[in-house]
Scaffold this active site. Structure first.
Site, PDB file in Angstrom:
ATOM      1  N   ARG A   1      -5.236  -6.395  -9.792  1.00  0.00           N
ATOM      2  CA  ARG A   1      -4.431  -6.937 -10.788  1.00  0.00           C
ATOM      3  C   ARG A   1      -5.346  -7.715 -11.673  1.00  0.00           C
ATOM      4  O   ARG A   1      -6.265  -8.085 -11.227  1.00  0.00           O
ATOM      5  CB  ARG A   1      -3.410  -7.983 -10.477  1.00  0.00           C
ATOM      6  CG  ARG A   1      -1.850  -7.002  -9.720  1.00  0.00           C
ATOM      7  CD  ARG A   1      -0.997  -8.205  -9.396  1.00  0.00           C
ATOM      8  NE  ARG A   1       0.147  -7.395  -8.596  1.00  0.00           N
ATOM      9  CZ  ARG A   1       1.110  -6.985  -9.207  1.00  0.00           C
ATOM     10  NH1 ARG A   1       1.491  -6.975 -10.357  1.00  0.00           N
ATOM     11  NH2 ARG A   1       1.932  -6.500  -8.344  1.00  0.00           N
TER      12      ARG A   1
ATOM     13  N   THR B   1      11.555   3.808  -9.672  1.00  0.00           N
ATOM     14  CA  THR B   1      11.012   3.397 -10.655  1.00  0.00           C
ATOM     15  C   THR B   1      11.786   3.776 -11.962  1.00  0.00           C
ATOM     16  O   THR B   1      11.957   4.985 -12.262  1.00  0.00           O
ATOM     17  CB  THR B   1       9.574   3.954 -10.794  1.00  0.00           C
ATOM     18  OG1 THR B   1       8.630   3.564  -9.508  1.00  0.00           O
ATOM     19  CG2 THR B   1       8.720   3.092 -11.965  1.00  0.00           C
TER      20      THR B   1
ATOM     21  N   LYS C   1       4.753   5.053   0.656  1.00  0.00           N
ATOM     22  CA  LYS C   1       5.057   4.947  -1.011  1.00  0.00           C
ATOM     23  C   LYS C   1       3.816   5.777  -1.571  1.00  0.00           C
ATOM     24  O   LYS C   1       2.921   5.748  -1.388  1.00  0.00           O
ATOM     25  CB  LYS C   1       5.059   3.641  -1.418  1.00  0.00           C
ATOM     26  CG  LYS C   1       6.274   3.024  -0.819  1.00  0.00           C
ATOM     27  CD  LYS C   1       6.314   1.326  -1.383  1.00  0.00           C
ATOM     28  CE  LYS C   1       6.156   1.205  -2.854  1.00  0.00           C
ATOM     29  NZ  LYS C   1       6.200  -0.109  -3.244  1.00  0.00           N
TER      30      LYS C   1
ATOM     31  N   ARG D   1      16.622  -3.887  -0.452  1.00  0.00           N
ATOM     32  CA  ARG D   1      14.802  -3.864  -0.311  1.00  0.00           C
ATOM     33  C   ARG D   1      14.349  -5.425  -0.619  1.00  0.00           C
ATOM     34  O   ARG D   1      14.784  -5.851  -1.723  1.00  0.00           O
ATOM     35  CB  ARG D   1      14.535  -2.972  -1.367  1.00  0.00           C
ATOM     36  CG  ARG D   1      12.923  -2.999  -1.679  1.00  0.00           C
ATOM     37  CD  ARG D   1      12.495  -2.231  -2.574  1.00  0.00           C
ATOM     38  NE  ARG D   1      11.096  -2.149  -3.131  1.00  0.00           N
ATOM     39  CZ  ARG D   1      10.603  -2.611  -4.227  1.00  0.00           C
ATOM     40  NH1 ARG D   1      11.484  -2.680  -5.228  1.00  0.00           N
ATOM     41  NH2 ARG D   1       9.306  -2.619  -4.522  1.00  0.00           N
TER      42      ARG D   1
END
Length: 478
Positions: free
Chosen positions: A74, A277, A219, A33
């Site tokens: 963010r 994760t 996702k 990935r």
């Protein structure tokens, strides 16, 4: 026998050398990935060349997964300071108009200029993967005033989530579209779409990809995605359960039940499913995983997922090869000792294609007979994919002369990819070719029964229409 569950390894600073790449493949990596949140799309070409070279040397196909950055909110920076410390009851302002490096202990900039439109007094905002909790106290001139409910160390450019979700964000950003258009000019295998909200995000991806043979992985990391799950699964080739942001939005205590729901949903549609994760997070700095991490990986494997994904453990960790070795061992043991009975209510009740009928007949009958292995001669990999949707311990060897297919197969649970230069077109010779290859790899011996699936016109898309059972050492003379 190798593990059936596949391992996705994230590339990063810790995996830059050719020797490490080689070690990762030997240790059990099936898919590599590249995370475009941290890597440049221009680096894909060089990485692909390295992967192809090492894969060829080791005679073991591996696939590539390009992960788009997506619309993640963010905070901005703190100037010369890498971080600040917030204490409970502190007042803290989120200000989209603030310059990138003008943050301090009183305020910080944010990347989403319309956040003030999506929150009201009393809402809770979570920073640093939920470690820091803020409560909105007021909104003045587009600035969000908050009170710190739970303090902690806040680093520059960490993520921001709203508890419960509900932010009006689009799944694809302008950067994602530019990166995707560039990425598909390279020979990649899968695209992971971050922060998918509904099927429209995936439809937009398909318009850009067009007819290229690139798998789409959605996702699941937003609470909104849970409300549109059926449509998302139907429009993708598989889903990735991204437990980081998803856990922050819905609450980590909800994750185990939601993870099981997502796995069952993907499997009911015969789609791929990946768990990600913090699978082996402690191995960023340690050579061995914690007991809790071993249980987490083992539980995912026992749930029937196609793959587990390693992130920071391999990208920036001290021991990337050791991480994959440990994950491989856990997978093998979990598979050999698994007693969990998985029952899936499939959405598709009838088989619509001949090659699908052959694939499912082979997989179901192999599990009820003394079959040692299944060999699928395939052009597109569809036959092997359908076989892998059946919960079984019978190994499936997908043999193809198509290089791209040989890589894409690497994400399918229980399927081992074998790239061959040329498939024999005379059926008796093809049978012998298959058995010879399997004997060379030590997977079958004299007297073993093997199911072989193939087509009358081998090398033709969707042409699988035959199933044959052969005994090793007792083939027709040619």
């Amino acid at each position: 026998m190798r593990k059936r569950t596949k391992i996705i390894t994230t590339l990063g600073p810790s995996t830059n050398s050719v020797n490490v790449i080689k070690g990762l493949i030997e240790a059990g990596t099936d898919v590599f990935r590249l995370n475009l949140s941290h890597a440049r799309v221009d680096s894909i070409k060089e990485i692909l060349n390295t992967l192809k070279n090492e894969s060829k040397k080791l005679n073991r196909p591996v696939a590539t997964l390009i992960d788009l950055q997506g619309q993640k909110i963010r905070i901005k920076g703190f100037g010369e300071n890498k971080y600040i410390r917030l204490k409970s009851d502190d007042k803290f302002i989120l200000d989209a108009s603030l310059n990138a490096n003008k943050g301090d202990v009183k305020k910080v900039g944010i990347t989403y200029k319309n956040l003030y439109k999506n929150v009201i007094k009393g809402d809770e905002l979570l920073l640093s993967d939920g470690l820091i909790k803020l409560q909105v106290t007021n909104i003045i001139s587009k600035k969000i005033h908050t009170k710190v409910l739970r303090g902690g160390t806040l680093y520059s450019y960490q993520g921001l989530n709203k508890k419960g979700g509900g932010l009006s964000l689009k799944g694809l950003t302008a950067k994602d579209k530019i990166d995707l258009k560039r990425a598909i000019t390279y020979d990649i295998d899968y695209i992971a779409v971050s922060f998918v909200k509904d099927q429209n995000d995936l439809i937009e991806i398909k318009k850009i990809i067009k007819n290229k043979k690139i798998g789409i992985i959605a996702k699941i990391e937003r609470s909104e995605a849970l409300q549109n799950l059926d449509d998302i699964v139907k429009h993708s080739d598989g889903i990735l359960v991204a437990r980081g942001d998803l856990g922050v939005e819905i609450g980590i205590e909800q994750l185990p039940a939601v993870q099981d729901k997502l796995i069952n949903k993907a499997m009911s549609y015969d789609k791929l499913v990946i768990i990600a994760t913090q699978m082996m997070e402690s191995m960023k700095t340690n050579r061995l995983p914690t007991r809790a991490e071993v249980f987490d990986v083992s539980n995912a494997v026992s749930s029937g997922v196609d793959a587990i994904m390693l992130s920071g453990e391999t990208a920036v960790g001290k021991y990337p090869v050791d991480v994959v070795l440990e994950a491989s061992r856990i997978c093998e043991i979990a598979e050999s000792t698994n007693r969990k009975n998985i029952t899936i209510a499939r959405k598709e009740k009838n088989f619509s294609k001949v090659d699908q009928v052959i694939a499912m007949a082979a997989a179901y009958s192999a599990d009820k007979a003394s079959i040692k292995a299944i060999a699928a001669l395939t052009e597109t990999g569809s036959t092997a994919l359908w076989m892998s949707r059946v919960q079984s311990s019978i190994p499936i060897y997908a043999m193809t002369q198509n290089e791209k297919t040989s890589r894409r197969i690497c994400l399918y649970k229980g399927v081992y990819s074998i790239k061959i230069n040329k498939i024999e077109h005379i059926h008796a010779k093809a049978n012998k070719q298959v058995i010879d290859l399997m004997q060379q790899k030590g997977t079958v011996k004299k007297g073993d029964l093997v199911i072989i699936t193939k087509g009358d016109l081998m090398g033709t898309k969707g042409g699988t229409n035959a199933l044959k059972i052969v005994e090793v050492g007792n083939l027709l003379d040619i």
